[in-house]
Design an enzyme around this catalytic site. Structure first.
Site, PDB file in Angstrom:
ATOM      1  N   TYR A 197      86.534   8.640  29.543  1.00  0.00           N
ATOM      2  CA  TYR A 197      85.737   9.116  28.405  1.00  0.00           C
ATOM      3  C   TYR A 197      85.169  10.508  28.717  1.00  0.00           C
ATOM      4  O   TYR A 197      85.152  11.400  27.864  1.00  0.00           O
ATOM      5  CB  TYR A 197      84.605   8.129  28.091  1.00  0.00           C
ATOM      6  CG  TYR A 197      83.620   8.662  27.075  1.00  0.00           C
ATOM      7  CD1 TYR A 197      83.998   8.843  25.749  1.00  0.00           C
ATOM      8  CD2 TYR A 197      82.321   9.006  27.446  1.00  0.00           C
ATOM      9  CE1 TYR A 197      83.105   9.358  24.822  1.00  0.00           C
ATOM     10  CE2 TYR A 197      81.423   9.514  26.527  1.00  0.00           C
ATOM     11  CZ  TYR A 197      81.814   9.695  25.218  1.00  0.00           C
ATOM     12  OH  TYR A 197      80.933  10.211  24.303  1.00  0.00           O
TER      13      TYR A 197
ATOM     14  N   SER B 116      71.770  16.016  23.280  1.00  0.00           N
ATOM     15  CA  SER B 116      72.702  15.758  22.165  1.00  0.00           C
ATOM     16  C   SER B 116      72.063  14.887  21.094  1.00  0.00           C
ATOM     17  O   SER B 116      71.249  14.014  21.389  1.00  0.00           O
ATOM     18  CB  SER B 116      73.935  15.046  22.730  1.00  0.00           C
ATOM     19  OG  SER B 116      74.691  14.471  21.690  1.00  0.00           O
TER      20      SER B 116
ATOM     21  N   TYR C 228      74.193  17.523  15.263  1.00  0.00           N
ATOM     22  CA  TYR C 228      75.337  17.253  14.405  1.00  0.00           C
ATOM     23  C   TYR C 228      74.767  17.107  12.998  1.00  0.00           C
ATOM     24  O   TYR C 228      73.937  16.214  12.759  1.00  0.00           O
ATOM     25  CB  TYR C 228      76.035  15.952  14.804  1.00  0.00           C
ATOM     26  CG  TYR C 228      76.935  16.054  16.021  1.00  0.00           C
ATOM     27  CD1 TYR C 228      77.928  17.023  16.103  1.00  0.00           C
ATOM     28  CD2 TYR C 228      76.802  15.151  17.078  1.00  0.00           C
ATOM     29  CE1 TYR C 228      78.760  17.095  17.219  1.00  0.00           C
ATOM     30  CE2 TYR C 228      77.630  15.217  18.188  1.00  0.00           C
ATOM     31  CZ  TYR C 228      78.612  16.196  18.254  1.00  0.00           C
ATOM     32  OH  TYR C 228      79.439  16.273  19.351  1.00  0.00           O
TER      33      TYR C 228
ATOM     34  N   THR D 128      76.295  22.231  16.388  1.00  0.00           N
ATOM     35  CA  THR D 128      77.709  22.096  16.736  1.00  0.00           C
ATOM     36  C   THR D 128      78.535  22.088  15.457  1.00  0.00           C
ATOM     37  O   THR D 128      78.287  21.275  14.560  1.00  0.00           O
ATOM     38  CB  THR D 128      77.945  20.807  17.547  1.00  0.00           C
ATOM     39  OG1 THR D 128      77.178  20.902  18.760  1.00  0.00           O
ATOM     40  CG2 THR D 128      79.404  20.621  17.900  1.00  0.00           C
TER      41      THR D 128
ATOM     42  N   LYS E  42      77.489  26.367  17.981  1.00  0.00           N
ATOM     43  CA  LYS E  42      78.340  25.971  19.115  1.00  0.00           C
ATOM     44  C   LYS E  42      79.714  25.572  18.586  1.00  0.00           C
ATOM     45  O   LYS E  42      79.831  24.624  17.810  1.00  0.00           O
ATOM     46  CB  LYS E  42      77.694  24.790  19.844  1.00  0.00           C
ATOM     47  CG  LYS E  42      78.521  24.200  20.983  1.00  0.00           C
ATOM     48  CD  LYS E  42      77.709  23.134  21.711  1.00  0.00           C
ATOM     49  CE  LYS E  42      78.456  22.519  22.873  1.00  0.00           C
ATOM     50  NZ  LYS E  42      79.408  21.490  22.476  1.00  0.00           N
TER      51      LYS E  42
ATOM     52  N   HIS F 138      84.507  22.434  22.823  1.00  0.00           N
ATOM     53  CA  HIS F 138      84.060  21.069  23.103  1.00  0.00           C
ATOM     54  C   HIS F 138      84.787  20.540  24.344  1.00  0.00           C
ATOM     55  O   HIS F 138      85.044  19.339  24.465  1.00  0.00           O
ATOM     56  CB  HIS F 138      84.369  20.188  21.883  1.00  0.00           C
ATOM     57  CG  HIS F 138      83.294  19.212  21.515  1.00  0.00           C
ATOM     58  ND1 HIS F 138      82.490  19.355  20.417  1.00  0.00           N
ATOM     59  CD2 HIS F 138      82.897  18.047  22.085  1.00  0.00           C
ATOM     60  CE1 HIS F 138      81.654  18.331  20.323  1.00  0.00           C
ATOM     61  NE2 HIS F 138      81.880  17.519  21.333  1.00  0.00           N
TER      62      HIS F 138
HETATM   63  C1  LIG Z   1      81.395  13.100  27.712  1.00  0.00           C
HETATM   64  C2  LIG Z   1      81.101  14.294  26.859  1.00  0.00           C
HETATM   65  C3  LIG Z   1      80.285  14.145  25.749  1.00  0.00           C
HETATM   66  C4  LIG Z   1      80.006  15.245  24.927  1.00  0.00           C
HETATM   67  N1  LIG Z   1      79.159  15.095  23.869  1.00  0.00           N
HETATM   68  C5  LIG Z   1      78.837  16.166  23.116  1.00  0.00           C
HETATM   69  C6  LIG Z   1      77.873  16.060  22.065  1.00  0.00           C
HETATM   70  O1  LIG Z   1      77.321  14.992  21.830  1.00  0.00           O
HETATM   71  N2  LIG Z   1      77.608  17.179  21.339  1.00  0.00           N
HETATM   72  C7  LIG Z   1      78.214  18.390  21.593  1.00  0.00           C
HETATM   73  O2  LIG Z   1      77.940  19.378  20.911  1.00  0.00           O
HETATM   74  N3  LIG Z   1      79.098  18.519  22.597  1.00  0.00           N
HETATM   75  C8  LIG Z   1      79.411  17.446  23.367  1.00  0.00           C
HETATM   76  N4  LIG Z   1      80.292  17.596  24.404  1.00  0.00           N
HETATM   77  C9  LIG Z   1      80.857  18.922  24.688  1.00  0.00           C
HETATM   78  C10 LIG Z   1      79.994  19.692  25.687  1.00  0.00           C
HETATM   79  O3  LIG Z   1      78.762  20.053  25.120  1.00  0.00           O
HETATM   80  C11 LIG Z   1      80.689  20.981  26.151  1.00  0.00           C
HETATM   81  O4  LIG Z   1      81.030  21.761  25.035  1.00  0.00           O
HETATM   82  C12 LIG Z   1      81.947  20.703  26.977  1.00  0.00           C
HETATM   83  O5  LIG Z   1      81.756  19.614  27.839  1.00  0.00           O
HETATM   84  C13 LIG Z   1      82.292  21.948  27.754  1.00  0.00           C
HETATM   85  O6  LIG Z   1      83.465  21.800  28.458  1.00  0.00           O
HETATM   86  P1  LIG Z   1      83.527  21.362  29.997  1.00  0.00           P
HETATM   87  O7  LIG Z   1      83.370  19.874  29.992  1.00  0.00           O
HETATM   88  O8  LIG Z   1      84.882  21.791  30.419  1.00  0.00           O
HETATM   89  O9  LIG Z   1      82.383  22.038  30.707  1.00  0.00           O
HETATM   90  C14 LIG Z   1      80.585  16.501  25.224  1.00  0.00           C
HETATM   91  C15 LIG Z   1      81.392  16.647  26.352  1.00  0.00           C
HETATM   92  C16 LIG Z   1      81.652  15.556  27.167  1.00  0.00           C
HETATM   93  C17 LIG Z   1      82.521  15.770  28.380  1.00  0.00           C
END
Ligand SMILES: Cc1cc2nc3c(=O)[nH]c(=O)nc-3n(C[C@H](O)[C@H](O)[C@H](O)COP(=O)(O)O)c2cc1C
Length: 391
Positions: free
Chosen positions: A37, A119, A142, A168, A259, A283
């Site tokens: 995940y 988040s 969101y 986002t 974002k 993301h």
């Molecule tokens: C498990 C997981 C959950 C995430 N949940 C959110 C979220 O709830 N809202 C959001 O804007 N981005 C979410 N993201 C994206 C992160 O904010 C970020 O953009 C991303 O992890 C950056 O890439 P990296 O994992 O290579 O550092 C999530 C990323 C992961 C890995």
């Protein structure tokens, strides 16, 4: 019992020397569906792999005989001084990785003087994080189908003292996560035959989870009962328009950033509506697969919006040298998602701490070897420290 476990976690952490070793340790210790995940991405995971490659494509051109003594890594991010140009990005469902969850990550950020972004999909509420950790707090929104609920979330964040609103814009619908589908991951996790099978293989994880508070979508207080990630995803507004951004700009008096993989033209438009900056992001490759690597958007977006608008980047940051590349290309800071989650999965809060320490150490060494005295100097030298001139 706890100190022993903590020591074991610390021992595991000290055996890891970079983010990739932490990832490998997390993979060994965490049940496959949970690890996937975090580690997985959308569809064929083209974007995720390309994100890492895009940072690594650049080659440094160090400055010779630069008389570097001390390195000043401090920077200014959205109107506040930070000791390192690094931000913790929002991640949903963080307590599934480790019971320390959002609070553990926020405390690690606080200890290092860095911003932490909570988040909308957090497993610890807006209020509880603000009551237990005091980093520079940012809230990621969101936009919901129900405008009243969107407004309520933003009001709660403002009341609880969050400073920056991060909207986002790349999640109108949830990306197709192939690994989650293959693993039959449901959120919250259901006890299935395969879940039970992993309990025997990863007892440490399950012991932690079964002895800590049940996980839920903590910001959805009214309706939390029985909420699944599929159902909360359906609550997102799939038709966000510029009017929605303008309305949020009116509601939120602090810094507000978008974002997503924002194009130069969209960035200009957003700035004309009063948006303060961007977290260029795909993301981590979890939404639209085959999206441009955000690191490749830094230079064109910077050129479009000029020097005064904040530009951050995430997606693919795994090493302090990535932060240096981001700054050389014109970003004010970089943000991490998976990097701190790998640490959290291996050692809870201490693991998130370790990741920040590792990235800081790597960033300092990169500046030192580049012949650059400070993060500010790197920003002003720009692409002249890149052998390819940033192209
Ligand atoms: C498990 C997981 C959950 C995430 N949940 C959110 C979220 O709830 N809202 C959001 O804007 N981005 C979410 N993201 C994206 C992160 O904010 C970020 O953009 C991303 O992890 C950056 O890439 P990296 O994992 O290579 O550092 C999530 C990323 C992961 C890995």
């Amino acid at each position: 019992m706890k100190p022993v476990e903590l020591n074991a976690a610390r021992r595991r952490l000290s055996a890891c020397h970079d983010v990739f070793e932490l990832r490998a340790a997390a993979r060994r210790r965490i049940p496959r569906p949970v690890f996937d995940y975090v580690d997985g991405a959308a569809d064929e995971e083209v974007s995720m792999r390309a994100n890492l490659r895009a940072f690594r494509r650049h080659r440094f051109q160090p400055r010779a005989v630069a008389e570097v003594t001390a390195i000043d890594t401090s920077a200014r991010v959205l109107g506040r001084d930070v000791p390192l140009p690094l931000v913790l990005a929002p991640t949903g469902y963080t307590r599934m990785m480790h019971p320390d969850g959002e609070v553990g990550a926020a405390r690690a950020a606080e200890r290092h003087g860095l911003p932490y972004t909570l988040s909308t999909m957090a497993t610890t509420s807006i209020e509880q994080v603000a009551a237990t950790a005091r980093p520079d707090l940012w809230f990621q929104l969101y936009i919901q189908k129900d405008p009243g609920f969107t407004k309520e979330l933003v009001t709660r964040a403002a009341t609880a003292g969050y400073r920056v609103l991060v909207i986002t814009i790349d999640t109108l619908v949830t990306g197709h996560r192939t690994r989650d589908e293959r693993n039959g991951l449901t959120i919250p996790p259901a006890l299935t035959v395969s879940t039970i099978a992993t309990i025997g293989a990863k007892p440490g994880y399950w012991l932690r989870m079964l002895t800590s508070e049940a996980i839920d979508f903590a910001n959805f207080t009214e309706t939390a009962e029985g909420l699944t990630i599929a159902r909360t995803g359906q609550m997102f507004n799939p038709s966000v328009g510029w009017d929605d951004i303008a309305a949020l700009r009116d509601q939120w008096s602090g810094p507000l950033i978008l974002k997503g993989p924002v194009s130069p033209a969209d960035a200009r438009r957003a700035v004309s509506l009063g948006v303060d900056g961007f977290q260029l992001s795909n993301h981590g490759g979890r939404q639209l697969d085959r999206t441009i690597a955000p690191v490749d958007l830094i230079a064109p977006v910077r050129e479009a919006v000029g020097p005064d608008v904040s530009v951050l980047v995430d997606s693919g940051v795994r090493h302090g040298a990535d932060i240096a590349v981001a700054l050389a290309l014109g970003a004010d800071a970089a943000a991490i998602g998976r990097a701190y989650l790998y640490g959290l999965m291996v050692g809870g809060e201490a693991g998130a701490d370790k990741v920040i320490d590792v990235l800081e150490d790597q960033f300092i060494r990169t500046l030192n070897l580049l012949g650059v005295h400070s993060a500010a100097e790197l920003r002003s030298l720009g692409t002249s420290v890149l052998a390819d001139g940033g192209s």
